[in-house]
Write a protein that holds these residues in place. Sequence first.
Motif, PDB file in Angstrom:
ATOM      1  N   VAL A   1       0.879  -1.182   0.000  1.00  0.00           N
ATOM      2  CA  VAL A   1       0.000   0.000   0.000  1.00  0.00           C
ATOM      3  C   VAL A   1       0.908   1.221   0.000  1.00  0.00           C
ATOM      4  O   VAL A   1       1.586   1.507   0.989  1.00  0.00           O
ATOM      5  CB  VAL A   1      -0.921   0.010   1.234  1.00  0.00           C
ATOM      6  N   ARG A   2       0.918   1.922  -1.096  1.00  0.00           N
ATOM      7  CA  ARG A   2       1.889   2.998  -1.283  1.00  0.00           C
ATOM      8  C   ARG A   2       1.227   4.373  -1.209  1.00  0.00           C
ATOM      9  O   ARG A   2       0.102   4.558  -1.661  1.00  0.00           O
ATOM     10  CB  ARG A   2       2.604   2.840  -2.628  1.00  0.00           C
ATOM     11  N   GLN A   3       1.956   5.316  -0.644  1.00  0.00           N
ATOM     12  CA  GLN A   3       1.564   6.728  -0.683  1.00  0.00           C
ATOM     13  C   GLN A   3       2.792   7.552  -1.034  1.00  0.00           C
ATOM     14  O   GLN A   3       3.883   7.333  -0.482  1.00  0.00           O
ATOM     15  CB  GLN A   3       0.990   7.191   0.656  1.00  0.00           C
ATOM     16  N   ASN A   4       2.626   8.476  -1.953  1.00  0.00           N
ATOM     17  CA  ASN A   4       3.725   9.340  -2.369  1.00  0.00           C
ATOM     18  C   ASN A   4       3.766  10.618  -1.536  1.00  0.00           C
ATOM     19  O   ASN A   4       2.724  11.148  -1.143  1.00  0.00           O
ATOM     20  CB  ASN A   4       3.592   9.689  -3.854  1.00  0.00           C
ATOM     21  N   ILE A   5       4.967  11.108  -1.283  1.00  0.00           N
ATOM     22  CA  ILE A   5       5.171  12.330  -0.503  1.00  0.00           C
ATOM     23  C   ILE A   5       6.078  13.262  -1.295  1.00  0.00           C
ATOM     24  O   ILE A   5       7.188  12.881  -1.683  1.00  0.00           O
ATOM     25  CB  ILE A   5       5.815  12.021   0.869  1.00  0.00           C
ATOM     26  N   VAL A   6       5.604  14.467  -1.543  1.00  0.00           N
ATOM     27  CA  VAL A   6       6.431  15.481  -2.194  1.00  0.00           C
ATOM     28  C   VAL A   6       7.320  16.109  -1.123  1.00  0.00           C
ATOM     29  O   VAL A   6       6.830  16.640  -0.125  1.00  0.00           O
ATOM     30  CB  VAL A   6       5.566  16.557  -2.876  1.00  0.00           C
ATOM     31  N   VAL A   7       8.630  16.039  -1.319  1.00  0.00           N
ATOM     32  CA  VAL A   7       9.577  16.480  -0.296  1.00  0.00           C
ATOM     33  C   VAL A   7      10.023  17.912  -0.583  1.00  0.00           C
ATOM     34  O   VAL A   7      10.677  18.186  -1.590  1.00  0.00           O
ATOM     35  CB  VAL A   7      10.810  15.556  -0.252  1.00  0.00           C
TER      36      VAL A   7
ATOM     37  N   ALA B   1       8.939  15.795   5.681  1.00  0.00           N
ATOM     38  CA  ALA B   1       8.603  14.603   4.907  1.00  0.00           C
ATOM     39  C   ALA B   1       8.797  13.347   5.752  1.00  0.00           C
ATOM     40  O   ALA B   1       7.987  12.410   5.699  1.00  0.00           O
ATOM     41  CB  ALA B   1       9.460  14.535   3.646  1.00  0.00           C
ATOM     42  N   ASN B   2       9.856  13.329   6.548  1.00  0.00           N
ATOM     43  CA  ASN B   2      10.114  12.197   7.428  1.00  0.00           C
ATOM     44  C   ASN B   2       9.004  12.050   8.469  1.00  0.00           C
ATOM     45  O   ASN B   2       8.526  10.942   8.742  1.00  0.00           O
ATOM     46  CB  ASN B   2      11.461  12.377   8.121  1.00  0.00           C
ATOM     47  N   LYS B   3       8.580  13.170   9.017  1.00  0.00           N
ATOM     48  CA  LYS B   3       7.508  13.152  10.016  1.00  0.00           C
ATOM     49  C   LYS B   3       6.217  12.593   9.424  1.00  0.00           C
ATOM     50  O   LYS B   3       5.532  11.777  10.047  1.00  0.00           O
ATOM     51  CB  LYS B   3       7.286  14.574  10.545  1.00  0.00           C
ATOM     52  N   LYS B   4       5.909  13.029   8.196  1.00  0.00           N
ATOM     53  CA  LYS B   4       4.697  12.536   7.540  1.00  0.00           C
ATOM     54  C   LYS B   4       4.821  11.052   7.224  1.00  0.00           C
ATOM     55  O   LYS B   4       3.869  10.286   7.414  1.00  0.00           O
ATOM     56  CB  LYS B   4       4.434  13.325   6.264  1.00  0.00           C
ATOM     57  N   ALA B   5       6.001  10.643   6.772  1.00  0.00           N
ATOM     58  CA  ALA B   5       6.203   9.232   6.431  1.00  0.00           C
ATOM     59  C   ALA B   5       6.009   8.340   7.658  1.00  0.00           C
ATOM     60  O   ALA B   5       5.327   7.310   7.593  1.00  0.00           O
ATOM     61  CB  ALA B   5       7.591   9.031   5.839  1.00  0.00           C
ATOM     62  N   LEU B   6       6.585   8.733   8.772  1.00  0.00           N
ATOM     63  CA  LEU B   6       6.444   7.941   9.995  1.00  0.00           C
ATOM     64  C   LEU B   6       4.989   7.878  10.447  1.00  0.00           C
ATOM     65  O   LEU B   6       4.520   6.854  10.953  1.00  0.00           O
ATOM     66  CB  LEU B   6       7.325   8.537  11.101  1.00  0.00           C
ATOM     67  N   ASP B   7       4.276   8.962  10.239  1.00  0.00           N
ATOM     68  CA  ASP B   7       2.866   9.011  10.626  1.00  0.00           C
ATOM     69  C   ASP B   7       2.032   8.042   9.795  1.00  0.00           C
ATOM     70  O   ASP B   7       1.269   7.234  10.335  1.00  0.00           O
ATOM     71  CB  ASP B   7       2.337  10.435  10.465  1.00  0.00           C
ATOM     72  N   ILE B   8       2.187   8.081   8.469  1.00  0.00           N
ATOM     73  CA  ILE B   8       1.338   7.236   7.630  1.00  0.00           C
ATOM     74  C   ILE B   8       1.770   5.776   7.675  1.00  0.00           C
ATOM     75  O   ILE B   8       0.958   4.877   7.403  1.00  0.00           O
ATOM     76  CB  ILE B   8       1.278   7.747   6.175  1.00  0.00           C
ATOM     77  N   LEU B   9       3.032   5.519   8.040  1.00  0.00           N
ATOM     78  CA  LEU B   9       3.467   4.130   8.208  1.00  0.00           C
ATOM     79  C   LEU B   9       2.758   3.472   9.383  1.00  0.00           C
ATOM     80  O   LEU B   9       2.649   2.240   9.438  1.00  0.00           O
ATOM     81  CB  LEU B   9       4.978   4.056   8.397  1.00  0.00           C
ATOM     82  N   MET B  10       2.271   4.291  10.309  1.00  0.00           N
ATOM     83  CA  MET B  10       1.505   3.778  11.450  1.00  0.00           C
ATOM     84  C   MET B  10       0.018   3.672  11.122  1.00  0.00           C
ATOM     85  O   MET B  10      -0.774   3.250  11.954  1.00  0.00           O
ATOM     86  CB  MET B  10       1.700   4.691  12.667  1.00  0.00           C
TER      87      MET B  10
ATOM     88  N   GLU C   1      23.475  14.318   4.908  1.00  0.00           N
ATOM     89  CA  GLU C   1      22.619  14.818   5.987  1.00  0.00           C
ATOM     90  C   GLU C   1      21.154  14.820   5.555  1.00  0.00           C
ATOM     91  O   GLU C   1      20.258  14.478   6.333  1.00  0.00           O
ATOM     92  CB  GLU C   1      23.063  16.235   6.366  1.00  0.00           C
ATOM     93  N   PHE C   2      20.892  15.215   4.300  1.00  0.00           N
ATOM     94  CA  PHE C   2      19.530  15.225   3.767  1.00  0.00           C
ATOM     95  C   PHE C   2      18.932  13.827   3.835  1.00  0.00           C
ATOM     96  O   PHE C   2      17.792  13.644   4.310  1.00  0.00           O
ATOM     97  CB  PHE C   2      19.557  15.729   2.311  1.00  0.00           C
ATOM     98  N   ILE C   3      19.677  12.811   3.375  1.00  0.00           N
ATOM     99  CA  ILE C   3      19.180  11.437   3.360  1.00  0.00           C
ATOM    100  C   ILE C   3      18.947  10.926   4.778  1.00  0.00           C
ATOM    101  O   ILE C   3      17.930  10.275   5.070  1.00  0.00           O
ATOM    102  CB  ILE C   3      20.154  10.520   2.599  1.00  0.00           C
ATOM    103  N   GLU C   4      19.868  11.227   5.679  1.00  0.00           N
ATOM    104  CA  GLU C   4      19.709  10.768   7.063  1.00  0.00           C
ATOM    105  C   GLU C   4      18.499  11.403   7.721  1.00  0.00           C
ATOM    106  O   GLU C   4      17.784  10.746   8.484  1.00  0.00           O
ATOM    107  CB  GLU C   4      20.980  11.080   7.852  1.00  0.00           C
ATOM    108  N   THR C   5      18.257  12.665   7.443  1.00  0.00           N
ATOM    109  CA  THR C   5      17.074  13.344   7.998  1.00  0.00           C
ATOM    110  C   THR C   5      15.796  12.765   7.409  1.00  0.00           C
ATOM    111  O   THR C   5      14.816  12.510   8.121  1.00  0.00           O
ATOM    112  CB  THR C   5      17.138  14.857   7.710  1.00  0.00           C
TER     113      THR C   5
END
Length: 617
Positions: free
Chosen positions: A84-90, A96-105, A123-127
């Motif tokens: 089940v995929r959802q795309n996020i415009v970064v 974007a990380n915060k939103k990703a963690l939210d929808i993964l739950m 740093e960008f990738i790690e964040t």
Amino acid sequence: MSNNKEKLFTEFQAPTKQEWLDKIEVDLKGADFQKRLVWRTNEGFNVQPFYRREDLKDLKTPDALPGEFPFVRGNKKDNNEWYVRQNIVVTDPAEANKKALDILMKGVDSIGFKLGHAELSAEFIETLLKDIRLDCVEVSYRACLRHAMQLADLLVAYIEKMGYDKEKIVGGLGFDPIERMLMKGKDSTMLLPDMPKLVEKLKDLPQLRCVMVHSDLLNNSGAYIVQEMGYALAWGNEYLQQLVDAGIDADLAASKIKFYMGISENYFMEIAKFRAVRMLWAQIVKQYEPKNDDSCKMIINASTSTYNQTLFDSYVNLLRSQTEAMSAALAGVHSMVVTPFDAPYEKPTDFSERIARNQQLIIKEESHFDRIVDPGAGSYYIEHLTDALAQEAWKLFLKVEDEGGFLAAVKAGTVQEDINATNAKRHGDAAKRKEFLLGTNQFPNFTEKSEGKEPLVCDCKATHADDADVPALKTSRMASDFEALRLATEKAEKVPVAFMLTIGNLAMRQARAQFSCNFLACAGYKVIDNLGFKTVEEGVDAALEAGADIVVICSSDDEYAEYAIPAFQYLNGRAMFVVAGAPACMEDLKAAGIENYIHVRCNVLETLKEYNQKLGI
């Protein structure tokens, strides 16, 4: 019990196909079987009203098994799980990380990060990936094509730094220069030499694919199913051939290609499409002599279409995308994106994104579509569609190959010309209501207002046609013409009022009033229906009292000879006069000065544009 069953079957003799046809001929009472019951598809073949076991005797697809070459029945043997995929415009990696963690739950297990022209760094990738377990969920990335190599290096370094098992990293890194050519009209062939280098960089990540075929772009440009299939196969083969020619092992090359395909509203044909295209792709890859049959698997991310989405009555988009999602799930795709219902007119809201996620979760967790592999297998109808689509798509694939391959066809503009012609035809069919869009050109919501909604303008095209190196695809939604008309009406100083002057035969006047209300409401006019009038004078007076700008006389064909001219003359130009229907006396009515007629053979869009012009809109 067994004896009863045997007795039951001996008492009923199965009718032959000819007996069915004979019975149908009787029931048709002389009507043409071919015209009334045989569906002439846009895909180049006919569909019969019924199928029997003998219709499949020459087909090979019913003998296929799940998880085995040529994978017509899917890539898995024991389940039908999909991501089940959802795309996020970064725009900001932390957000974007915060939103990703939210929808993964919330049920999502596949993230698509659209990075655009972001300034990439470690740093960008790690964040961006903080606390996201790449060995547990699928993560895909889409950056500027020129930054694909840099992104690959950063991802490999991050995966190694985090100590992940590379075998478990599932996802994709989007590299598709031909898509850019189709979208923007800009020649991107200078980027193609990066493709084998990218594959080499990611060869130790077997489930991270990096060469993409975005045939969903064709779907969203109005392509018919066979066009999307045939061109997707040629597109994928173009990349596969170039990789092999560059010295990449056939197994590695094929295992790095991923297909992004659209899903149209044609439910059963879409099920058959994914079955057929997997089979054909497996046959293509087989010609490169891979060592492992698994390399012939076609990995597909399916996205519900934007082409048939509408601005008005937008909740109907949920019905469209739900049936689309069901067909893709039953067909066994790898992952799926359901496009939020409000995508045509706004950046999707939290609510619309939640609904889009839940549309997949319902069919997975409540309807259990994830548990049964290829439930359509053995259906005489679906097996026939699978074979017929495969044959037609293969013809198109061979045609492209004979003309030098997909890249040559894109450079010559033949692909764009073909898809744009289909788009124009479908817009024309929608204008004539040969192709329905519920809530737009058929059964519109009479009282709905846009409430400030405006169609979103795609900024992905070439700025000017003169700047383009090759023709670009036209991605105008099928509803866009009607929406422009309705928005123009809504912005007028006065919204026109259409009044139904119903008189005469009860059944005919009601039917034609209903037809006329639906017809005129497509332009956003206020429609007023009525139970009926005793005289035309009474009806005209009531119309003028209601402030009518259009008076539509609704009666039977025979009675128009009696009512239409007196009503027109009594109205005396105080409002536009329209006859609902195309009566035999039309020439006499025209001779009397009556110009306007609405009926099933009308071009609805052009007629309403003409009325807007006459009304000064």
